[in-house]
Enzyme design. Structure first.
Site, short mmCIF file in Angstrom:
data_model
loop_
_atom_site.label_atom_id
_atom_site.label_comp_id
_atom_site.label_asym_id
_atom_site.label_seq_id
_atom_site.Cartn_x
_atom_site.Cartn_y
_atom_site.Cartn_z
N HIS A 123 -26.68 49.45 32.77
CA HIS A 123 -26.42 50.71 33.50
C HIS A 123 -25.09 51.20 33.26
O HIS A 123 -24.08 50.50 32.78
CB HIS A 123 -26.79 50.36 35.02
CG HIS A 123 -25.87 49.73 35.79
ND1 HIS A 123 -26.20 48.44 36.16
CD2 HIS A 123 -24.41 49.83 36.09
CE1 HIS A 123 -25.21 48.05 37.13
NE2 HIS A 123 -23.98 48.78 36.84
N ARG A 141 -19.66 57.81 40.40
CA ARG A 141 -19.63 58.13 41.58
C ARG A 141 -19.85 59.47 42.18
O ARG A 141 -19.62 60.40 41.31
CB ARG A 141 -18.01 58.05 42.16
CG ARG A 141 -17.53 56.58 41.91
CD ARG A 141 -16.08 56.62 42.28
NE ARG A 141 -15.47 55.30 42.12
CZ ARG A 141 -14.93 54.77 40.82
NH1 ARG A 141 -14.97 55.32 39.80
NH2 ARG A 141 -14.54 53.31 41.01
N GLU A 184 -26.58 54.42 37.89
CA GLU A 184 -26.02 53.70 39.09
C GLU A 184 -25.21 54.91 39.77
O GLU A 184 -24.09 55.35 39.38
CB GLU A 184 -25.34 52.44 39.02
CG GLU A 184 -24.75 52.14 40.25
CD GLU A 184 -24.00 50.88 40.23
OE1 GLU A 184 -23.93 50.19 39.32
OE2 GLU A 184 -23.52 50.37 41.71
N ASN A 230 -19.40 57.06 48.09
CA ASN A 230 -18.54 56.39 49.43
C ASN A 230 -18.89 57.33 50.78
O ASN A 230 -18.87 58.32 50.45
CB ASN A 230 -17.04 56.63 48.79
CG ASN A 230 -16.73 55.67 47.61
OD1 ASN A 230 -17.03 54.21 48.21
ND2 ASN A 230 -16.42 56.07 46.42
N ARG A 239 -8.90 62.60 30.29
CA ARG A 239 -9.84 62.55 29.80
C ARG A 239 -10.30 61.02 29.58
O ARG A 239 -9.50 60.04 29.55
CB ARG A 239 -10.10 63.30 28.49
CG ARG A 239 -10.02 64.83 28.57
CD ARG A 239 -10.57 65.49 27.53
NE ARG A 239 -9.83 65.04 26.30
CZ ARG A 239 -10.19 65.40 24.81
NH1 ARG A 239 -11.31 65.99 24.68
NH2 ARG A 239 -9.47 64.89 24.01
N HIS A 256 -20.05 62.00 28.93
CA HIS A 256 -21.17 62.49 29.25
C HIS A 256 -22.45 61.58 29.45
O HIS A 256 -22.21 60.60 28.81
CB HIS A 256 -21.90 63.98 28.59
CG HIS A 256 -21.92 63.53 27.19
ND1 HIS A 256 -21.02 63.77 26.09
CD2 HIS A 256 -22.77 63.03 26.41
CE1 HIS A 256 -21.40 63.63 24.77
NE2 HIS A 256 -22.48 62.93 25.09
N GLU A 278 -25.81 65.69 28.35
CA GLU A 278 -26.32 66.58 27.21
C GLU A 278 -27.80 66.41 27.07
O GLU A 278 -28.53 65.32 27.56
CB GLU A 278 -25.77 65.48 25.95
CG GLU A 278 -26.25 66.08 24.50
CD GLU A 278 -25.58 65.18 23.29
OE1 GLU A 278 -24.77 64.03 23.76
OE2 GLU A 278 -25.47 65.94 22.38
#
Lengths: 176, 176
Positions: free
Chosen positions: A27, A31, A94, A98, A117, A121, A167
């Site tokens: 996975h 967040r 996933e 919070n 950075r 994506h 994408e």
């Protein structure tokens, strides 16, 4: 570039250690500010199915695992069997929420595509990228890059509710 | 939580649009400072195989797609067939390398786990997490969290050459 050229690139271990043969890239975790909005986006727009949720009350966060799988009959019904099943699947998403961030209008996560950075994506491949993008337009999805933008006319990027980039492409060449 | 409870969570579309049935969560892209170091890590330590590379000369970056697949006989030999094949797979890792960053000792990407937060981690599931972690120790891999750290004794986190976190877990409960 042939497969043997690829496995001879600098740095590449030509023959992976046999003990890694049961390893699965299971996975990717991101967040999200507002879990309900993200679940809406990933299920309604992209077709994901939530298959596992865990609420950590004391630490005040919730995780949800989602799979993108047209055939839901593969998903075990039994809770424990499904938990084990999802941890053996490749391509699980996933979402971590919070608790409370959804109530702070100024709260925002960083999508990794401006400084600093890092992560770039997610990508969803679709049978027909033109048809998929027309549907995203009809659903009011935000585009980062339409098929018609820029030079790469075969890929698009949409944005999820947290502005993470997704994408969109098709495996086969575009029809003439 | 049962599957029907999960698909009834606030925000969730209970029955995904049939047009999404052919959608595949294909890949996750992260930027890497030193492609050779990252290819070494992902192939030698985790067992990934590079299956596609594209060098964008003018824009000065390279992308490499990797899959984690014990059985390499599934990978098509023909270049065009392999490109289409990889875009249909779930669980592909895309590394993006902006040329030259490897020569700048001060250059670093952001792993998303300090401010500004966003992306969290990748996860590789393994048949035996204790055995896998012992091997990572022997290989000198950097740990973010050992099995023995903190409360969650069934998961570990290692770090890749750019400090991205990779969760390591096994699908089944730990042996007593």
């Amino acid at each position: 570039m042939s497969l043997s050229d690829l496995t001879s690139l600098p740095g590449v271990t030509a023959t992976p250690d046999a003990v890694t043969h049961g390893f699965v890239f299971n996975h990717t975790m991101i967040r999200v500010r507002d879990l309900e909005r993200s679940l809406d986006f990933y299920t309604r727009v992209l077709g994901f199915t939530p298959v596992y949720r865990h609420v950590f009350d004391e630490a005040a966060f919730t995780i949800v695992y989602l799979v993108l799988l047209g055939d839901r009959t593969q998903i075990p019904d039994d809770d424990e069997a499904r938990r084990e099943w999802v941890l053996r699947q490749p391509g699980v998403l996933e979402l971590t929420h919070n608790h409370g961030t959804e109530n702070d209008p100024d709260f925002a996560y960083h999508n990794g595509n401006s400084e600093p950075r890092g992560f770039g994506h997610l990508c969803v491949s679709v049978p027909d990228v033109q048809e998929a993008c027309a549907r995203f337009e009809a659903l009011g999805v935000t585009f980062q890059k339409r098929l018609s933008d820029g030079r790469m006319r075969h890929i698009a990027f949409i944005r999820d509710p947290d502005e993470y980039w997704i994408e969109i492409l098709q495996p086969t060449p575009l029809a003439g």
